[in-house]
Structures are given as C-alpha cells and as structure tokens.
Design a protein around this motif. Structure first.
Motif, PDB file in Angstrom:
ATOM      1  N   ARG A   1      61.297  57.625  57.850  1.00 53.20           N
ATOM      2  CA  ARG A   1      60.148  57.414  58.716  1.00 53.20           C
ATOM      3  C   ARG A   1      58.910  58.120  58.220  1.00 53.20           C
ATOM      4  NH1 ARG A   1      59.386  53.433  60.474  1.00 53.20           N
ATOM      5  NH2 ARG A   1      57.869  54.262  61.958  1.00 53.20           N
ATOM      6  N   ASP A   2      59.028  58.917  57.168  1.00 58.49           N
ATOM      7  CA  ASP A   2      57.861  59.560  56.575  1.00 58.49           C
ATOM      8  C   ASP A   2      57.121  58.569  55.688  1.00 58.49           C
ATOM      9  OD1 ASP A   2      58.301  61.922  57.791  1.00 58.49           O
ATOM     10  OD2 ASP A   2      59.165  62.943  56.056  1.00 58.49           O
ATOM     11  N   PRO A   3      55.790  58.605  55.675  1.00 59.35           N
ATOM     12  CA  PRO A   3      55.037  57.716  54.782  1.00 59.35           C
ATOM     13  C   PRO A   3      55.343  58.016  53.321  1.00 59.35           C
ATOM     14  CG  PRO A   3      53.593  59.359  55.780  1.00 59.35           C
ATOM     15  CD  PRO A   3      54.909  59.480  56.475  1.00 59.35           C
TER      16      PRO A   3
ATOM     17  N   ILE B   1      55.036  50.905  50.777  1.00 59.96           N
ATOM     18  CA  ILE B   1      54.018  49.881  50.552  1.00 59.96           C
ATOM     19  C   ILE B   1      54.331  49.046  49.318  1.00 59.96           C
ATOM     20  CG2 ILE B   1      52.395  51.205  49.114  1.00 59.96           C
ATOM     21  CD1 ILE B   1      51.570  48.815  52.047  1.00 59.96           C
ATOM     22  N   ILE B   2      54.994  49.638  48.324  1.00 58.14           N
ATOM     23  CA  ILE B   2      55.376  48.859  47.147  1.00 58.14           C
ATOM     24  C   ILE B   2      56.398  47.791  47.541  1.00 58.14           C
ATOM     25  CG2 ILE B   2      56.590  48.972  44.929  1.00 58.14           C
ATOM     26  CD1 ILE B   2      55.288  51.760  44.563  1.00 58.14           C
TER      27      ILE B   2
ATOM     28  N   GLY C   1      43.211  53.815  60.148  1.00 60.47           N
ATOM     29  CA  GLY C   1      44.465  53.796  59.412  1.00 60.47           C
ATOM     30  C   GLY C   1      44.671  52.518  58.619  1.00 60.47           C
ATOM     31  N   ARG C   2      45.654  52.536  57.728  1.00 61.31           N
ATOM     32  CA  ARG C   2      45.911  51.389  56.837  1.00 61.31           C
ATOM     33  C   ARG C   2      46.749  50.312  57.520  1.00 61.31           C
ATOM     34  NH1 ARG C   2      41.961  53.706  54.032  1.00 61.31           N
ATOM     35  NH2 ARG C   2      42.573  55.676  53.068  1.00 61.31           N
TER      36      ARG C   2
ATOM     37  N   LEU D   1      56.294  50.203  59.039  1.00 62.87           N
ATOM     38  CA  LEU D   1      55.565  50.969  58.013  1.00 62.87           C
ATOM     39  C   LEU D   1      54.977  52.245  58.609  1.00 62.87           C
ATOM     40  CD1 LEU D   1      54.374  51.032  55.087  1.00 62.87           C
ATOM     41  CD2 LEU D   1      52.352  49.920  56.067  1.00 62.87           C
ATOM     42  N   PRO D   2      55.293  53.423  58.044  1.00 60.72           N
ATOM     43  CA  PRO D   2      54.662  54.665  58.519  1.00 60.72           C
ATOM     44  C   PRO D   2      53.191  54.700  58.112  1.00 60.72           C
ATOM     45  CG  PRO D   2      56.697  55.103  57.287  1.00 60.72           C
ATOM     46  CD  PRO D   2      56.328  53.678  57.023  1.00 60.72           C
ATOM     47  N   GLU D   3      52.359  55.255  58.976  1.00 59.94           N
ATOM     48  CA  GLU D   3      50.930  55.344  58.684  1.00 59.94           C
ATOM     49  C   GLU D   3      50.654  56.472  57.700  1.00 59.94           C
ATOM     50  OE1 GLU D   3      47.605  54.750  57.884  1.00 59.94           O
ATOM     51  OE2 GLU D   3      47.980  53.464  59.608  1.00 59.94           O
TER      52      GLU D   3
END
Length: 510
Positions: free
Chosen positions: A38-40, A45-46, A139-140, A260-262
């Motif tokens: 759960r950590d970004p 993202i890949i 945020g992304r 996805l984690p922020e």
C-alpha cells in the motif's frame, strides 16, 4: 527538528550524480523504501502504465477499421453481397470488406480522422498543462483517473454508434474525441506517470525508471496489433472488440482511483518545506512557455540555432509517429485490400522490427562509433559531435527518406512491407534528438527545455496529422502515393537543415 535541518544544509538544491545521497535522505524526489504494497512505489505506476499502453496499442487497428466500416455503412451501403441470414442485412465487417478499395470511403474516413485528431489535439493542448499543474496540488491519482475516464467515455460513444449505426451518425465520433481531449488523452497520462516516478525516485534512478515506461510503450506497440488481430478474427465484431476496450479502461480507472497509492502526499509529507500553494505551480501555462523560450534563447548564437533546428526535427518526427499508423492501414487497405487481421500482423511486424533496431542494433552501432571517435581523438567542441549523435541522426533521417520513397515507388505488398521496415530503422532518431537537445543546455535549464518540447508536441499533434491526413484524402483517388512523396521530401528538407548544426565551446554558457 533543527538537527535534521542542519544535516541538510550541506546538500545542494540541484544535486549531481556524486551527491545523490543528499536526495536519497532529504528533499523532494526521494528514493523511498517500500514497507508494504500500500506504500507508493514506482513499480505501481510502471505496472499500470504497461496496462494502459497495452490497451491503447491493441485498439489502434480496430479503431480505424470501425470508423471506415461506419463510413461505408452510412455513406455507401454496399449491396453486392448476400446479407446475413440471421439479420437479413450485411454486418459491418462484411460491409468493410466490400469497400476497402473504395477511394471515396477512404477520402471520407481520412477527413473524419483529421477532424477527430484536430478536436482532441486542440482540447488536449489546452487541458494538458492545466491538468499537469493541478496534479501538483491535488495529487497524481485524480489526473490519471481523469485521463482514463475520458477514453472510457469515448468508448461509450463508439459502442452506441456501433450498436445503432442506422440511427446515430458517424460524425458523433467527434464528441467522443472531444471528451477524450478534455481528459488530456495519453499525453496527460504519461506526464502524470512520469511525475509519479519523479516524486518517489532520486535523480540517479529516474533514467532507468523512465526507460521502463518507454519499454512498456514499445512492447504495447509491437504486441498490441497482434492481440488486435486475434481478437478481430475470434470475435468478428467491432462492437465486441469495443466492449473489451471498455472493460479494460474501466478496470484501469478503478485501479487508479482505489488501488494506486498517491505519491504526491508521500512527497509533501516527507518534505514539509514544499508549498503546494506556491504561485509557480499555478502559473499560466502560456506564461510558462514564454519563460521557457526566454531562458533557452539566452545562449550563444550557435546553441540557439542548433536548438531551433533540432527541436523542429523532433517536433516533425513526433507528429509523424502520432498519425502514421492509421495512414499506413488506410493505404494498405485501399491499395492491397488488406483486411483488419492482415493489417494487425503488418503493424506488429513493423513495430517489432523497430524495437529490435532501437534496443539491439542501435546500441551496438553507437558503441562502435563512439569507440572509433575516442580512438581517433578527433574531439570537436560540442558533445553532440563528440558522441556521434549528429551523424546517427542524419543516418536515421536518410533511412526514413529511403523507406518513404520506396513505398511511393512500389505497388507490390512485398516491397511495401520491405520499405516499411527500412523507414522503421529510422525510429532511433527520437531518443537521439532528445539527447542532443539536452546536451545543448545546462542542467538547470533542462526543465525549461522539456516543457518547451511538450508544448511543441501538442502543436505538432494538431498540425502534422491534419496536413498529412488532408493530403491523403485529397490525393487518394488520383495519386495515393502522394502522402509518402510528401513525407520523403519533408524529411529530406530536415536532413538538409541538420547540416547547419554547428559546434560550440563546451565551456561557453551563453
């Protein structure tokens, strides 16, 4: 608290390769240790970008052929074949096969593509910088979800048109493209993905992580058309293919929102000194472009000239890469009557060969060239000349000229494939141009350069596809090879302009 601040006093604001330890322990863009799933992490993202790219690469061929089939159905309604015994009429697939060689249908679908790309390009050029700045504040994740939602709604529009082709005009596709453009299209998605990686990595790691993003994109370009051919052959229905596309983008949207984690909050939490309300983060996008141009123009005359020439070449190459696949499919379907499955395997072959050249042949050749340059010790002033990149750029442009000219001179499908492989050998020119451009500016101005290139990409995505599709639609009934003649002549002009690139002193900062 004060002790941590004192420890960071010795770290420069712009660390070099020998000072990455500072950025690993302090400051923004840190390299973080992942404690749980759960950590970004850049791996998140890949993985999701790979899914995004594969979805886009898979549905390029069905998208073009579905548009052509709708144009054929609504404008020309072929009736020279037996209707489907179950429905009493021809399916869209059957109508497509009957009008593959129809020059009027080809011209109509090319004009439709012009309007669609122009609509999406204009809107994305407006929204992409705004959404990019907005991602720094909110945020992304929301921006990534918005980009996939735009494509998802475009799929809804296409499904409605394919479901009711007699009731809904094909020009409603423009509404789908407009919605996609408002979401920023893939331009915003890749920018947000790169920003996500930047939030969680040190400068030393970013080049490798960005290469993973490019690898996912290249894999999608090669494998996507192959998957599309299998889907079309298995389902034999454009509506069924678009339902799969809808499911893929719906899944991506859910993953971006809920899984996805922020990364932005992790970055601001680790570095409380970052002010999300900084005026520079909400600066007008046009003002940002002006600032980038001004900072890049304040250099020596040789550097200014080199930057202008190389940037124009890079913009043209990007624009051609954006619009060429649909034109290749249109040309092959008109001249050789290739079906969607054949087009899919053709696109997979060309893209696979392009990747092999880029990943295998090109690095070996450049290594040999650089070794010979070092052996001769014939060093000029500029890095572009020292590394052999300029010669490689010119060679790539020559290969593109040969490929385009070869396509224009042949009407044989075998030679068409062979010449396509030749101009695909010129694809390494894109990373070469980016590398050469960044070699012309100090590291503190690289952000301005990349911002300016992004703006030029947005403009090139509008102007170049519009010009090439318009050329094809006008000449398809008279001289269909005119498109590739125009490409060969244009690239030849770029090759001549590259001869004006001059060396400059490495020590000169102005």
């Amino acid at each position: 608290m004060h002790q941590g601040r004192l420890e960071n006093e010795g770290c420069p604001l712009l660390p070099d390769e020998d000072q990455d330890q500072c950025s690993n322990d302090h400051g923004h863009g840190t390299s973080r240790k992942v404690k749980s799933l759960r950590d970004p992490s850049p791996a998140w993202i890949i993985l999701l970008w790979g899914m995004f790219a594969m979805s886009g690469g898979t549905f390029v061929v069905p998208e073009f052929n579905a548009s052509l089939a709708l144009v054929c159905h609504q404008r020309y309604a072929p009736s020279s074949s037996q209707p489907n015994p179950q429905t009493g009429q021809l399916t869209l697939m059957e109508e497509l096969e009957l009008c593959l060689g129809d020059k009027n249908a080809q011209a109509d679908v090319s004009r439709l593509i012009v309007y669609c790309q122009f609509t999406a390009g204009i809107l994305s050029a407006i929204t992409a910088p705004i959404l990019g700045s907005l991602s720094d504040r909110i945020g992304r994740k929301p921006i990534l979800a918005l980009s996939t939602t735009g494509i998802l709604l475009y799929n809804v529009v296409m499904l409605l048109i394919l479901r009711y082709p007699d009731a809904i005009d094909v020009r409603w596709i423009l509404v789908g493209y407009a919605i996609e453009g408002l979401g920023g299209t893939y331009i915003t998605a890749i920018a947000a993905s790169q920003a996500y990686i930047t939030d969680l990595s040190s400068p030393r790691e970013r080049a490798t992580l960005f290469s993973y993003i490019q690898a996912c994109t290249s894999l999608a370009q090669a494998a996507g058309p192959l998957i599309a051919g299998i889907l079309i052959a298995s389902i034999n229905s454009f509506e069924g293919v678009y339902w799969i596309s809808f499911a893929c983008y719906l899944l991506l949207t859910i993953l971006f929102i809920f899984v996805l984690p922020e990364s932005r909050w992790a970055r601001s939490t680790e570095n409380p000194g970052i002010n999300l309300d900084n005026p520079s983060m909400t600066e007008n996008p046009l003002r940002q472009v002006y600032t980038s141009c001004k900072s890049l123009w304040e250099s020596s005359a040789n550097r200014r000239g080199n930057l202008a020439i190389l940037a124009v070449i890079e913009q043209f190459v990007f624009g051609v890469m954006t619009c060429l696949p649909p034109l290749q499919m249109a040309y092959s379907s008109y001249l050789f009557h290739w079906r969607p499955t054949t087009q899919s395997f053709y696109m997979a072959l060309v893209n696979t060969w392009s990747i092999l050249v880029l990943v295998v042949l090109f690095p070996v050749i450049m290594s040999v060239v650089r070794r010979q340059i070092r052996r001769k010790r014939n060093r000029t002033h500029s890095t572009v000349f020292n590394t052999g990149e300029l010669g490689a750029i010119r060679t790539s442009l020559c290969l593109q000229i040969l490929g385009y000219a070869g396509v224009a001179l042949t009407r044989s499908p075998e030679w068409f494939i062979f010449c396509s492989l030749i101009f695909a050998c010129g694809n390494p020119v894109t990373p070469l141009l980016t590398s050469s451009l960044t070699a012309h500016v100090p590291s503190e101005h690289s952000g301005h350069l990349l911002g300016m290139l992004s703006f030029m990409h947005a403009i090139g995505r509008i102007t170049i596809p519009t010009a090439l599709n318009a050329t094809y639609s006008v000449t398809i009934g008279v001289f269909p090879q005119a498109l590739f003649v125009v490409l060969a002549v244009s690239v030849a002009g770029l090759l001549l302009s590259s001869l004006c690139v001059k060396s400059y002193g490495l020590g000169s900062s102005r």
